[in-house]
Design an enzyme around this catalytic site. Structure first.
Site, PDB file in Angstrom:
ATOM      1  N   GLU A  39     -24.025  85.829 -59.216  1.00 32.39           N
ATOM      2  CA  GLU A  39     -22.592  85.522 -59.330  1.00 32.39           C
ATOM      3  C   GLU A  39     -22.318  84.042 -59.061  1.00 32.39           C
ATOM      4  O   GLU A  39     -21.478  83.428 -59.697  1.00 32.39           O
ATOM      5  CB  GLU A  39     -21.768  86.396 -58.379  1.00 32.39           C
ATOM      6  N   TYR A 122     -13.432  85.421 -55.375  1.00 37.34           N
ATOM      7  CA  TYR A 122     -14.120  85.995 -56.537  1.00 37.34           C
ATOM      8  C   TYR A 122     -15.494  86.557 -56.140  1.00 37.34           C
ATOM      9  O   TYR A 122     -15.807  87.708 -56.415  1.00 37.34           O
ATOM     10  CB  TYR A 122     -14.284  84.961 -57.667  1.00 37.34           C
ATOM     11  N   ASP A 140     -12.261  86.283 -62.317  1.00 37.14           N
ATOM     12  CA  ASP A 140     -12.782  84.993 -62.793  1.00 37.14           C
ATOM     13  C   ASP A 140     -12.018  84.606 -64.073  1.00 37.14           C
ATOM     14  O   ASP A 140     -11.040  85.262 -64.444  1.00 37.14           O
ATOM     15  CB  ASP A 140     -14.301  85.072 -63.020  1.00 37.14           C
TER      16      ASP A 140
HETATM   17  N1  ADE Z   1     -19.969  87.149 -65.465  1.00 36.17           N
HETATM   18  C1  ADE Z   1     -20.074  86.777 -64.192  1.00 36.17           C
HETATM   19  N2  ADE Z   1     -20.378  87.814 -63.426  1.00 36.17           N
HETATM   20  C2  ADE Z   1     -20.446  88.876 -64.232  1.00 36.17           C
HETATM   21  C3  ADE Z   1     -20.707  90.234 -64.033  1.00 36.17           C
HETATM   22  N3  ADE Z   1     -20.975  90.699 -62.832  1.00 36.17           N
HETATM   23  N4  ADE Z   1     -20.677  91.037 -65.096  1.00 36.17           N
HETATM   24  C4  ADE Z   1     -20.398  90.558 -66.297  1.00 36.17           C
HETATM   25  N5  ADE Z   1     -20.174  89.297 -66.546  1.00 36.17           N
HETATM   26  C5  ADE Z   1     -20.195  88.459 -65.525  1.00 36.17           C
END
Ligand code: ADE
Length: 356
Positions: A39, A122, A140
């Site tokens: 993440e 987030y 996000d």
């Molecule tokens: N973009 C950032 N984190 C994500 C997630 N957990 N699932 C899908 N797209 C993402």
């Protein structure tokens, strides 16, 4: 009443996600540590760039302890090319904090995660929902786009009012029994279907029948984001200096501990667009002897608030007897393996790798 319709369509979104979720490396064994690393990497960085970095990172640092104990220079090397290097430094700070608290693993609640360096709403929401099924949203840029379009709401998504409004909406939509799946599904939808600008693939979207922007044909105008402030332009002159040895070495410099690209390595560079004479004077002052300077192609790098407009010179130098503080000589191989040289210097790295 569109919010109720959106709520009623959440089960269809979850079914869509089950069918269409991409097979991503951190989804295969979603431990809190792996999800956290992914993440953080995914913020501000495209998924294709993240995947190889992610593999290398979790292979070298498979757990919090390994991350806490790695030397910063090596850590930054694993982040090379991803940008926003404070993310890597904060990962390590957080890992050290957890260990200092006598734990080996990340905390298991949104509130506790939020206390760690580099973990904002987030990331705390993503980790708490995906790994511990806590009923919290993870909002996000993708989620903001999906929500602004679903509701046809033209509030600036980056304004405090917009953030508050869309986060509150996300909170009301997260299902108690499938928080992690819901958050990932909305992000996945934003990344693969509800694409920015004029690119949304509404025919593939489980929400198409209830989406206000789709009905009104306003998807391309949403979300609204106020234009960012103009970036400051800085002129720099970058020097590619190669010794006349075999194997040849290049002069590099460790940036200061604070500020832009802190502690990363760079080719020597100077403020302003220097003439050949000024560059010769600068080198003489450093005690570096060169013959001819060869002008390099100009390059540009865009940071969040600054743009570097770079000119450059290449020269063969005599191996210096002594170097000023912070400078060292490194072969191509050492630069590739040990020293993190950020993408801001990509054009010059490319010149070295392809021409020298
Ligand atoms: N973009 C950032 N984190 C994500 C997630 N957990 N699932 C899908 N797209 C993402």
């Amino acid at each position: 009443m569109s919010e109720q319709k959106i709520k009623d369509t959440v089960p269809a979104l979850l079914s869509w996600y089950e069918l269409h979720a991409r097979l991503l490396p951190w989804r295969q064994n979603p431990t809190p540590y792996r999800v956290w690393i992914s993440e953080i990497m995914l913020q501000q960085t495209r998924i294709e760039a993240v995947i190889p970095h992610y593999h290398a990172f979790v292979t070298r640092m498979p757990n919090l302890r390994a991350l806490a104990e790695i030397e910063e220079t090596e850590l930054l090397k694993f982040w090379e090319g991803l940008g926003y290097y404070s993310r890597a430094r904060n990962l390590q700070k957080a890992a050290k904090t957890v260990l200092a608290n006598g734990k080996e693993d990340l905390p298991e609640t949104y509130a506790e995660l939020l206390k760690l360096p580099g973990i904002g709403e987030y990331t705390a929401g993503a980790v708490a929902s995906i790994c511990f099924n806590e009923c919290v949203p993870a909002v996000d840029g993708n989620v903001l786009r999906v929500l602004a379009r679903l509701t046809g709401d033209d509030t600036d998504v980056l304004s405090p009012e917009g953030k508050k409004k869309f986060t509150a909406l996300a909170k009301r939509l997260v299902p108690r029994d499938a928080a992690g799946k819901f958050n990932q599904a909305v992000m996945e939808l934003g990344e693969t279907v509800c694409l920015p600008n004029t690119a949304p693939k509404c025919e593939k979207c489980p929400f198409s029948e209830v989406c206000v922007a789709h009905r009104k044909g306003s998807a391309a105008e949403l979300p609204v984001r106020k234009k960012a402030k103009k970036r400051k332009i800085e002129l720099r002159t970058v020097l590619v200096l190669k010794t006349n040895e075999t194997p040849a070495r290049f002069l590099i410099h460790k940036r200061p501990q604070k500020g832009l690209l802190a502690n990363l390595f760079e080719y020597p560079n100077v403020d302003g667009t220097l003439t050949e004479e000024k560059t010769q004077a600068f080198l003489a002052n450093m005690g570096v002897k060169v013959n001819a300077l060869h002008e390099l192609e100009t390059a540009k790098h865009v940071f969040t608030h600054i743009e570097w407009h770079m000119s450059g010179y290449f020269a063969i130098i005599e191996t210096p007897k002594a170097l000023p503080d912070g400078y060292c000589l490194a072969t191509k191989e050492e630069m590739a393996q040990r020293y993190a040289i950020p993408s801001a210097f990509r054009a010059f790295t490319k010149f070295i790798n392809s021409k020298l």
